[in-house]
Design an enzyme around this catalytic site. Structure first.
Site, mmCIF file in Angstrom:
data_model
loop_
_atom_site.group_PDB
_atom_site.id
_atom_site.type_symbol
_atom_site.label_atom_id
_atom_site.label_comp_id
_atom_site.label_asym_id
_atom_site.label_seq_id
_atom_site.Cartn_x
_atom_site.Cartn_y
_atom_site.Cartn_z
ATOM 1 N N SER A 40 0.813 -1.218 0.000
ATOM 2 C CA SER A 40 0.000 0.000 0.000
ATOM 3 C C SER A 40 0.845 1.266 0.000
ATOM 4 C CB SER A 40 -0.929 0.005 1.222
ATOM 5 O OG SER A 40 -0.185 -0.008 2.425
ATOM 6 N N ASP A 326 -1.828 7.968 8.491
ATOM 7 C CA ASP A 326 -2.064 7.336 9.784
ATOM 8 C C ASP A 326 -0.694 6.855 10.252
ATOM 9 O OD1 ASP A 326 -1.535 4.696 8.714
ATOM 10 O OD2 ASP A 326 -3.589 4.642 7.972
ATOM 11 N N HIS A 329 1.215 4.799 7.542
ATOM 12 C CA HIS A 329 1.274 5.202 6.132
ATOM 13 C C HIS A 329 1.743 6.651 6.006
ATOM 14 C CE1 HIS A 329 -1.560 1.775 5.984
ATOM 15 N NE2 HIS A 329 -0.975 1.543 4.816
#
Length: 424
Positions: A40, A326, A329
């Site tokens: 991600s 967050d 990330h």
């Protein structure tokens, strides 16, 4: 040549007072022939589907999203896709390969095959798997997944014996016991085929311990037999423990061919997926960026264990991962490491990437590319310069020739000037 020591001394002084070229903690590339595998933190498609789009989710610079040089999937990893039903077909090709994934299978997920199993064994499996991937991608351009077809002549089907939480193992597949067998003391076989790739990474796994079923203990025994070459690969259970063991995997690099999977005891396993390695290349070390969680979650160091010179360079941040999107990330330190993908660099080493190929304050270890030829090595008392001798000798000769020319010209003009004064 008497000028050479003075030249070296002058060069040392200039180097210590002026230009510096330290290794930088980034991943980069020599040219445009590179590729990145990720999750991600480099999945541009995942960001595109969020509303609103927020590129702070990634550690990758968004300018690279349209490069066509990235294969990444949010929530996944190459290891996870290799073994489990949660699958993404990682596919990419390049002379210079970079990996920034692995965090989606860590002790935080606490996977083990059975309730009495061991996640430590799965961390060991992860390290062994990535060792094979990194070593082989230093000599192959292309990585992708392929399905492995197999033929089992019995009536039993594959069974989801090994599962935990949302993760269900399907590579290798377990073939359930035939109904007419009263226990697991039997021999059974299945054919499988590898074709279309130069080489393949396939799993060969056993339960290394005493497996209990209906008051009986069994020792696992699995073999792969290459019917074309006669080569056999096998594992037998050697441990006497009855709890705390799990599915130990070895990761074989096999050629194309016709194979036979054989079980002498317990359940038959047969590979269903393989890493497809294609297009041999000149040796080019891969680069691996540490893939870990914020400290609030437990991570592992298996990609670091797997990434060893000379086939691999490992890059890591010195601080806790703290994202801006967050906590997991968008970390500034890892964004800085990936920023090196925005430009070409001439030299790679264990210590980092060198932006220039002339001189440096650090001698490159395990160098690759066009690397600096000089370094200042500071002892406690005296700075010493160590040089690659050939370019220095060449430069010394050129300097000597230049001095001779200057001396000749000075003598010429002095003699000419004296003649003019005498005539006057």
């Amino acid at each position: 040549m008497f000028l050479l020591p003075r030249f070296v001394l002058v060069s040392c002084i200039i180097g210590s007072l002026g230009f510096d070229n330290p290794p930088t903690n980034v991943v980069s590339h020599l040219n445009g022939d590179w590729f990145l595998f990720g999750d991600s933190r480099s999945d541009c498609n995942h960001v595109v589907t969020t509303n609103p789009r927020n590129y702070s989710y990634m550690d990758l610079n968004p300018a690279l999203c349209g490069s066509g040089k990235i294969s990444s999937k949010a929530g996944n990893s190459i290891f996870r896709s290799f073994h489990f039903t949660d699958f993404y077909n990682y596919t990419g090709e390049g002379q210079q390969i970079i990996f920034y994934e692995g965090v989606n299978f860590t002790p935080y997920h606490a996977f083990k095959c059975t309730t009495s199993g061991s996640n430590d064994i799965w961390m060991q499996n992860k390290g062994l798997f990535y060792t094979q991937v990194y070593k082989n991608m230093a000599v192959y351009r292309s990585l992708t997944f392929v399905n492995v077809p197999y033929v089992y002549n019995g009536s039993a089907q594959s069974t989801a014996l090994c599962k935990s939480g949302s993760l269900v193992l399907n590579n290798p597949a377990y073939i359930a016991r035939e109904a007419n067998f009263g226990d697991y003391y039997y021999k059974v076989e299945a054919d499988f085929y590898l074709s279309g790739c130069d080489e393949y990474i396939v799993p060969l796994c056993i339960f290394n311990g005493k497996f209990l079923s209906n008051t009986k203990y069994y020792d696992d025994s699995q073999y792969y037999f290459n019917k074309d070459t006669g080569v056999i690969y096998g594992l037998n259970s050697t441990e006497t423990i009855t709890t705390g063991f799990d599915f130990n995997c070895h990761y074989l690099v096999l050629p194309s061919g016709n194979y036979l999977a054989i079980s002498n005891e317990l359940l038959l396993t047969v590979p269903t997926k393989a890493i497809c390695l294609n297009k041999r290349k000149d040796f080019t070390p891969v680069q691996v960026v540490d893939s870990r969680w914020n400290n609030a979650r437990q991570s592992d160091n298996m990609t670091a264990v797997a990434c060893q010179p000379p086939y691999c360079y490992f890059r890591n941040s010195t601080t806790n991962y703290v994202g801006v999107y967050d906590i997991n990330h968008g970390d500034a330190g890892f964004t800085s490491i990936l920023s090196g993908l925005l430009y070409d660099s001439p030299c790679f080493s264990q210590q980092g990437v060198f932006r220039y190929d002339n001189v440096s304050s650090v001698w490159p270890l395990y160098p690759y590319g066009r690397c600096p030829t000089a370094a200042d090595i500071n002892t406690p008392d005296v700075p010493i310069c160590v040089y690659d001798p050939l370019p220095i000798i060449f430069l010394g000769i050129l300097l000597g020739v230049a001095v001779i020319i200057i001396v000749v010209l000075l003598l010429y003009f002095m003699v000419d000037n004296g003649t003019r004064l005498h005539d006057a």
